[in-house]
Design a protein around this motif. Structure first.
Motif, PDB file in Angstrom:
ATOM      1  N   ARG A 106       5.696  -7.639   8.292  1.00 37.80           N
ATOM      2  CA  ARG A 106       6.878  -6.814   8.547  1.00 37.80           C
ATOM      3  C   ARG A 106       7.435  -7.061   9.936  1.00 37.80           C
ATOM      4  N   SER A 173       7.925  -2.132   2.770  1.00 41.79           N
ATOM      5  CA  SER A 173       8.179  -0.844   3.399  1.00 41.79           C
ATOM      6  C   SER A 173       8.313   0.260   2.358  1.00 41.79           C
ATOM      7  N   HIS A 178       4.859   3.658   3.755  1.00 45.25           N
ATOM      8  CA  HIS A 178       5.428   4.298   4.926  1.00 45.25           C
ATOM      9  C   HIS A 178       4.753   5.641   5.177  1.00 45.25           C
TER      10      HIS A 178
END
Length: 236
Positions: A106, A173, A178
């Protein structure tokens, strides 16, 4: 191309999967096109109907095929979001060191997306990013912060103008991932730091400064990555 001449590797089901993918890649089957019946395709590819059924099921899970009740099986539009949807499963089920690896990925992709967005973002897209930033700044509710945090990054990733990258990041994500990572991070007094990091990314977008956006996004994800590494080292 005679798909039956493809290399015979792996299981029969895997060969069927590879052969169907080859037919799509070679243009013998196109986006939105209906596949031959299960029986006809099994004969064409030289496999059993049970192996063909498993191959179709696997390709449907991958987002390559779509089963329509009462109509048959079709090739999807092969959009990046459909094909990369399984990334979300990986993110949702990750544990320990694998979560750190996902954050490493990420960090690379989000920093690149932020740089591209700084160069390409239009007024409406910037307004959307700004809206979520302000929403995060005007609440202390963890769930609301989380929701706008996800939306903030999604808006930036979409503004980057690369659908494939945005689809990968959407999977990495996922809301579940998250929630698991960020809730713990934010509950340890990091909400204000998160706000500052988001504001730094936003300033770079407003300034149309790709390098500043790249660095700000890398630092932002890197802070979470470092926190998670420390938690794992402590055995938490």
């Amino acid at each position: 191309m005679d798909v039956r001449t493809a290399p015979q590797k792996g299981t029969v089901t895997q060969r069927a999967i590879d052969q169907i993918k080859a037919m799509i890649a070679d243009g013998l089957l196109g986006p939105g096109q209906r596949l031959p019946t299960e029986r006809d395709l099994a004969v064409q590819l030289g496999v059993s109907r049970s192996s063909m059924r498993e191959a179709v099921r696997a390709l449907t899970f991958m987002g390559v095929l779509e089963a329509r009740h009462g109509s048959g099986v079709y090739v999807t539009q092969l959009a990046a979001g459909d094909l990369l949807e399984s990334f979300g499963v990986v993110a949702d089920l990750s544990r320990g060191p694998q979560m750190v690896e996902l954050l490493e990925v990420r960090k690379v992709l989000e920093s690149t997306a932020a740089a591209l967005a700084a160069a390409r973002i239009d007024a409406d897209q910037l307004a959307e990013v700004t809206r979520h930033l302000r929403a995060m700044d005007t609440t202390d509710d963890t769930e609301e912060i989380l929701a706008h945090d996800v939306a903030f990054h999604r808006a930036i990733n979409e503004a980057a103008g690369n659908d494939t990258m945005a689809a990968v990041l959407e999977g990495l994500s996922s809301r579940t991932f998250h929630t698991r990572v960020w809730r713990g991070y934010q509950e340890e007094g990091a909400i204000e730091r998160t706000r500052r990091e988001h504001a730094r990314i936003h300033r770079a977008l407003v300034a149309r400064d790709p390098e500043a956006a790249r660095v700000a996004a890398a630092v932002h994800v890197g802070e979470v990555e470092q926190w998670l590494r420390e938690r794992l080292a402590e055995g938490v």
